[in-house]
Design a protein around this motif. Structure first.
Motif, PDB file in Angstrom:
ATOM      1  N   LYS A  44       0.823  -1.211   0.000  1.00 35.50           N
ATOM      2  CA  LYS A  44       0.000   0.000   0.000  1.00 35.50           C
ATOM      3  C   LYS A  44       0.861   1.267   0.000  1.00 35.50           C
ATOM      4  O   LYS A  44       0.709   2.147  -0.844  1.00 35.50           O
ATOM      5  N   SER A  45       1.759   1.336   0.973  1.00 38.49           N
ATOM      6  CA  SER A  45       2.585   2.543   1.078  1.00 38.49           C
ATOM      7  C   SER A  45       3.481   2.694  -0.147  1.00 38.49           C
ATOM      8  O   SER A  45       3.710   3.808  -0.623  1.00 38.49           O
ATOM      9  N   THR A  46       3.974   1.580  -0.645  1.00 37.16           N
ATOM     10  CA  THR A  46       4.841   1.646  -1.823  1.00 37.16           C
ATOM     11  C   THR A  46       4.090   2.236  -3.013  1.00 37.16           C
ATOM     12  O   THR A  46       4.607   3.099  -3.723  1.00 37.16           O
ATOM     13  N   TYR A  86       2.342  10.776   4.410  1.00 42.17           N
ATOM     14  CA  TYR A  86       2.949   9.454   4.571  1.00 42.17           C
ATOM     15  C   TYR A  86       2.665   8.875   5.943  1.00 42.17           C
ATOM     16  O   TYR A  86       2.323   9.574   6.885  1.00 42.17           O
ATOM     17  N   GLN A  87       2.877   7.546   5.986  1.00 42.58           N
ATOM     18  CA  GLN A  87       2.575   6.776   7.191  1.00 42.58           C
ATOM     19  C   GLN A  87       3.346   7.299   8.396  1.00 42.58           C
ATOM     20  O   GLN A  87       2.810   7.428   9.484  1.00 42.58           O
ATOM     21  N   GLU A  88       4.611   7.566   8.199  1.00 45.07           N
ATOM     22  CA  GLU A  88       5.403   8.113   9.298  1.00 45.07           C
ATOM     23  C   GLU A  88       5.367   9.624   9.140  1.00 45.07           C
ATOM     24  O   GLU A  88       5.530  10.142   8.056  1.00 45.07           O
ATOM     25  N   MET A 167      -3.902   9.669   2.189  1.00 47.64           N
ATOM     26  CA  MET A 167      -3.642   9.604   3.629  1.00 47.64           C
ATOM     27  C   MET A 167      -3.263   8.168   3.983  1.00 47.64           C
ATOM     28  O   MET A 167      -4.083   7.265   3.873  1.00 47.64           O
ATOM     29  N   ASP A 168      -2.030   7.989   4.403  1.00 46.54           N
ATOM     30  CA  ASP A 168      -1.549   6.651   4.741  1.00 46.54           C
ATOM     31  C   ASP A 168      -1.658   6.460   6.251  1.00 46.54           C
ATOM     32  O   ASP A 168      -0.857   6.988   7.007  1.00 46.54           O
ATOM     33  N   GLU A 169      -2.670   5.742   6.665  1.00 45.15           N
ATOM     34  CA  GLU A 169      -2.924   5.466   8.084  1.00 45.15           C
ATOM     35  C   GLU A 169      -3.005   6.687   8.965  1.00 45.15           C
ATOM     36  O   GLU A 169      -2.294   6.794   9.970  1.00 45.15           O
TER      37      GLU A 169
END
Ligand SMILES: Nc1ncnc2c1ncn2[C@@H]1O[C@H](COP(=O)(O)OP(=O)(O)OP(=O)(O)O)[C@@H](O)[C@H]1O
Ligand SMILES: [Mg+2]
Length: 507
Positions: A44-46, A86-88, A167-169
């Motif tokens: 997903k993030s990739t 991003y997630q982070e 929006m990643d998480e």
């Protein structure tokens, strides 16, 4: 104008040893909210990093508004009106809100120096677009609640006048109440015509919010599900994600509580953070700490672990008072902590998975005073297998694992230390359903072997599912205690919200 705003076609991305994306086709409709779901490491993030210009794919192309979009660096994606969160988190903690928003944007924002007041005006405008008005743009990010930081991330994205928001998480670090606030912001953006890609492991939330959902598994698209009736069965999605039926989410409770107390805390106080906290945990017991983010739960467990110094109070292990001033002393006393913030405190990102697991477990890998290579490998491999860390490569650097698999690595490292008291702070944050079940089983297994376990979690259902007892922390005090026979979702929520005090800062 075509109904489709974004097309990703035949995207393939290979990393050494893994095909993270394998010929992926993905479409986003104008104005829809589209979820991207799948297990940890699904890709997903990739995929979103390809869209955001962070990764260049080996194959494939991207079309936006029917035109080929050449996205090879992050600024290209902004030029194509795509904003990615991003997630982070990517904010600079020592800068304030306005400075964060302008960071790296000088090129698009025109040359020369913008006046501070102008920067602040524009930043305030971006936040107002989210419906967030009364807060200080000059506050440094590090002094803000995580929920607020999350809003700043969104503000920073919409600041660039975008049509597509990824929006990643976004809710992985938020409590339920903060999540509701975030949903309102997202709804507002959607009403304003934004097309949104939303990644989350919280499936209830995805069903509630999203018009469609696309399932990724092992780098491949499995199915795109229409959810406009907001009625998709969770079990159906889970089956698609994991490719098999998943049994009960929570393990059956084994009556494992022993009569002896493993850890006792008496009158622990840290001024302004928590006050007069007393409780004990028995061997084999699983104790939950519930409450809102910011209630003081993390600070309490950090103090028990010696990472924060309390002003007053006593800690006893096996009935004996212990002096814990550093994490090392806590470790010697048999206490382990899997921290909330894995990126900052949990792992050494540049080290391999194996070295991370072995780091606090020196004794176990030594033979006659020397580090045994064989033992190191055995230890790492055992936990890779137990926790199903993917890919199961002990030599891969931690930073190259997906978010969820990094978290498993942190847990593995402390499990391997076989502590008497195991504290886990938000252990399943950002972890997919399959991995959650694995972690619940592990926690249960630890307790069955006589370890006292403390779990801090903002997901109440999770605590209700796995704990023997739940304490509620509210404004730094224990405001409720519930035994398993008396678990009540309503009563626990009540105990976390009441006490009149001002609401926690945030959304
Ligand atoms: N920079 C990198 N170098 C090497 N491998 C990587 C890198 N980034 C991701 N991977 C690998 O690519 C695969 C997909 O990872 P990705 O982060 O996209 O998963 P994800 O679906 O976002 O998972 P999660 O839910 O855990 O965040 C994983 O196997 C991961 O280990
Ligand atoms: Mg991810």
């Amino acid at each position: 104008m075509s109904d489709i705003i974004l097309k990703m076609r035949g995207i393939t991305k290979r990393f050494p040893g893994v095909v993270a994306l394998d010929n992926v086709d993905f479409e986003l409709r104008r104005g829809e909210m589209h979820a991207l779901i799948g297990e940890n490491g699904a890709g997903k993030s990739t995929l979103m990093k390809v869209l955001g210009g962070v990764y260049t794919p080996n194959e494939g192309r991207i079309e936006i508004n029917g035109k080929e979009a050449a996205i090879t660096k992050p600024l290209d994606s902004i030029a194509n009106k795509v904003g990615v969160i991003y997630q982070e988190f990517n904010l600079v903690p020592t800068l304030n809100v306005a400075e964060n928003m302008f960071l790296g944007r000088e090129k698009i924002r025109g040359p020369g120096h913008l006046r501070k007041s102008e920067m602040e005006r524009q930043a305030a405008k971006a936040m107002a677009q989210l419906g967030v008005r009364d807060f200080d743009l000059r506050t440094k990010v590090k002094h803000m609640s995580v929920a607020m930081q999350q809003l700043v991330e969104i503000g920073k994205a919409v600041f660039d006048d975008i049509d597509i928001l990824v929006m990643d998480e976004p809710t992985a670090v938020l409590t339920e109440r903060e999540t509701k606030g975030l949903f309102q912001v997202v709804q507002k953006l959607k009403d304003d015509g934004m097309s949104i890609i939303y990644i989350s492991h919280r499936l209830e939330e995805v069903i509630e919010l999203c018009d469609r959902m696309t399932v990724l598994r092992d780098g491949r698209i499995i199915e795109t599900i229409d959810n406009r009736d907001r009625n998709t069965e969770k079990d159906y999605i889970v089956k698609k994600m994991v490719g098999r039926e998943l049994g009960n989410y929570f393990p059956a409770k084994t009556a494992a509580i022993r009569p002896d107390t493993a850890l006792e805390v008496r009158g622990l106080t840290r001024k302004g953070t928590y006050e007069n906290v007393s409780f004990s945990v028995k061997k084999g017991e699983i104790l939950g700490l519930s409450g809102l983010v910011g209630a003081g739960r993390t600070e309490i467990v950090k103090s028990i672990f010696g990472a924060d110094r309390p002003d007053r109070g006593e800690i006893l292990v096996d009935g004996v008072p212990v002096s814990i001033r550093t994490p090392n002393q806590a470790k010697k006393a048999g206490i382990a902590l899997v921290p909330e913030d894995r990126k900052r405190e949990g792992v050494v990102l540049g080290m391999s998975l194996r070295d991370n697991i072995c780091l606090p477990n020196h004794e176990q890998i030594c033979r006659l005073g020397h580090v045994s290579r064989k033992k190191r490998l055995e230890l790492a491999e055992r936990y890779i297998k137990d926790l199903q860390i993917r890919p199961g490569d002990p030599d891969r650097q931690i930073k190259n694992f997906s978010g969820g698999n990094q978290q498993k690595g942190v847990i593995a490292k402390w499990l391997a230390a076989s502590p008497k008291v195991m504290i886990l702070d938000e252990p399943t944050r950002g972890i997919d359903v399959g991995a959650k079940v694995e972690i619940y089983n592990l926690i249960n297994g630890l307790a069955a072997n006589g370890t006292a376990v403390i779990v801090v979690s903002s997901e109440l259902l999770e605590l209700l599912g796995i704990c023997d007892r739940i304490l509620v922390v509210n404004h730094g005090r224990i405001s409720g205690e519930f035994d398993r026979e008396h678990f009540s979702q309503d009563a626990i929520m009540q105990a976390s919200f009441d006490m009149g005090g001002t609401e926690h800062e945030g959304v």
